[in-house]
Design an enzyme around this catalytic site. Sequence first.
Site, mmCIF file in Angstrom:
data_model
loop_
_atom_site.group_PDB
_atom_site.id
_atom_site.type_symbol
_atom_site.label_atom_id
_atom_site.label_comp_id
_atom_site.label_asym_id
_atom_site.label_seq_id
_atom_site.Cartn_x
_atom_site.Cartn_y
_atom_site.Cartn_z
ATOM 1 N N GLY A 154 -15.351 43.620 20.522
ATOM 2 C CA GLY A 154 -16.075 43.960 19.307
ATOM 3 C C GLY A 154 -17.512 43.488 19.387
ATOM 4 O O GLY A 154 -17.966 42.983 20.418
ATOM 5 N N GLY A 155 -18.234 43.647 18.275
ATOM 6 C CA GLY A 155 -19.634 43.262 18.263
ATOM 7 C C GLY A 155 -19.855 41.766 18.373
ATOM 8 O O GLY A 155 -20.952 41.318 18.690
ATOM 9 N N PHE A 156 -18.800 40.971 18.149
ATOM 10 C CA PHE A 156 -18.977 39.524 18.119
ATOM 11 C C PHE A 156 -18.097 38.790 19.115
ATOM 12 O O PHE A 156 -17.980 37.586 19.062
ATOM 13 C CB PHE A 156 -18.719 38.992 16.705
ATOM 14 C CG PHE A 156 -19.712 39.504 15.720
ATOM 15 C CD1 PHE A 156 -20.903 38.843 15.507
ATOM 16 C CD2 PHE A 156 -19.470 40.667 15.030
ATOM 17 C CE1 PHE A 156 -21.832 39.321 14.608
ATOM 18 C CE2 PHE A 156 -20.394 41.154 14.124
ATOM 19 C CZ PHE A 156 -21.572 40.481 13.916
ATOM 20 N N GLY A 157 -17.476 39.513 20.009
ATOM 21 C CA GLY A 157 -16.679 38.825 20.998
ATOM 22 C C GLY A 157 -15.538 39.678 21.513
ATOM 23 O O GLY A 157 -15.420 40.863 21.192
ATOM 24 N N VAL A 159 -11.247 39.973 22.371
ATOM 25 C CA VAL A 159 -9.924 39.536 21.919
ATOM 26 C C VAL A 159 -8.970 39.599 23.110
ATOM 27 O O VAL A 159 -8.903 40.609 23.807
ATOM 28 C CB VAL A 159 -9.394 40.423 20.779
ATOM 29 C CG1 VAL A 159 -8.037 39.908 20.294
ATOM 30 C CG2 VAL A 159 -10.383 40.459 19.623
ATOM 31 N N LYS A 174 -9.502 35.326 19.827
ATOM 32 C CA LYS A 174 -10.820 35.961 19.786
ATOM 33 C C LYS A 174 -11.896 34.936 20.077
ATOM 34 O O LYS A 174 -11.945 33.876 19.444
ATOM 35 C CB LYS A 174 -11.077 36.611 18.427
ATOM 36 C CG LYS A 174 -12.362 37.451 18.420
ATOM 37 C CD LYS A 174 -12.378 38.458 17.295
ATOM 38 C CE LYS A 174 -13.507 39.455 17.477
ATOM 39 N NZ LYS A 174 -13.502 40.499 16.452
ATOM 40 N N ASP A 270 -13.625 44.113 3.819
ATOM 41 C CA ASP A 270 -13.766 45.009 4.972
ATOM 42 C C ASP A 270 -12.451 45.741 5.243
ATOM 43 O O ASP A 270 -11.972 45.799 6.377
ATOM 44 C CB ASP A 270 -14.197 44.222 6.211
ATOM 45 C CG ASP A 270 -14.920 45.094 7.233
ATOM 46 O OD1 ASP A 270 -15.360 46.200 6.851
ATOM 47 O OD2 ASP A 270 -15.031 44.683 8.392
#
Length: 463
Positions: A154-157, A159, A174, A270
């Site tokens: 994903g945009g932040f790391g 998994v 994650k 979200d």
Amino acid sequence: MTAKRHVSMSPCLPPKPNKPLLSYEFNLSTVLINNSMYVGFSSSTSVVHTSHYILGWSFKLNGVAPSIDLSKLPKVPNTIVKGRSKISQIVLPIASASFVLMLVVFISLYKKSQLKYAELREDWEVEFGPHRFSYKDLYQATNGFKENKLLGTGGFGKVYRGVLPVSKLEVAVKRVSHESRDCTKQFIAEVVSLGQLRHRNIVQLLGYCRRKSELLVVYDYMPNGSLDKYLYSQEKLALNWNQRLNIIKGVASSLLYLHEDSEQVVIHRDVKASNVLLDSELNGRLGDFGLARLYDHGTDPQTTHVCGTMGYLSPELVRSGKATPLTDVFAFGVFILEVVCARRPIESGAQGDQIILVDLVLQHWQSGLLPDIADPRLGEWYETEELEMVLKLGLLCSHPVPTARPSMRQVMQYLDGDAPLPDLSTTYMSFNMLGMLQNEGLDYYVMPYLTTTTSFSSVLSGR
């Protein structure tokens, strides 16, 4: 003159054994020539320095030698060898140097191992102890975060799938980055608070770990991945109507728990298909609480900056930045339409224009063609009235006016058939979402959020 010699060996305390270890007859007449004789001992050594001592002995001519009183024997002398053989002068220094070298190597490897699994721990984290995993366990669980354990990026790391070494529990780990100490503290507090949530349709947050500049979040592993892959990927088998309806009901049940039945009010902020994970039986579980906010029942949520995904953001959230349970209801309404139609909330048209899913479903309803907007892969294995009811509920939940939306408790009543869905008039639902936002002068707010917006607390989003 013949004499018989016996040699026996045994520990000091037990009596001498009757059976000798060595017995030998010898003709002494060839040795004892004179009337006088002497009895003594001799020994020899090899190249290694040794010392031999006789602490006592007993002798008897023509009879049995008397027993030795062990208590009267002197102690072994504690002597210091002044001289050394050449071999000992060479071997001992080499052995000592080798031992020191091995000790240095061992300490070096130990320190390297400790650094490999080093973690960040501060005093304020003591209260979160039970929810903290060791980096070593997570490293071993994922085989060192190998690519073959990667579930998604994903945009932040990233998994990773893992199996905890002791409990053998399957988990998803994650890895994300963090910078601010205050934000880290706040986020961990939220992770721990959300970890207290218990619901069959919520992905269980298990805990966290901090190491250097990264934060690792651990939660239940869902073997069937995220729902969006089943809606949009050609590699996945299409879900049938009963499976989709069951997923919609599961997510609705989880939101009802978050809004009304949990210890604190939890606003997810979200809700979307990519944040709904499927377990082994294809039950929907709401996950990714990176944007979630908690507050006590009976109090107002704090105003904050806009976070979420464009297409799921309610008009009042874009305008004020204030998330409430009704902003979750709006996103859930769009989610319903997404699941039934297998279409994204905002798509690009053939002319380069944007197609808003809510408006598209609304047009089909106004034209009396509501079932035609459903995913064609559903086939005919559904009841038309039930499908239309669910699509109308999606429109009702995504109404631009917050007070016109139902609560999640009412939503569950509609889905379970415990209450009839209100009649919807054409004028009641006639709106163009993007046009309405632009007419209200919200372009400045809308454009930056065409993709998932972020704050530090959104580190779990982006699947």
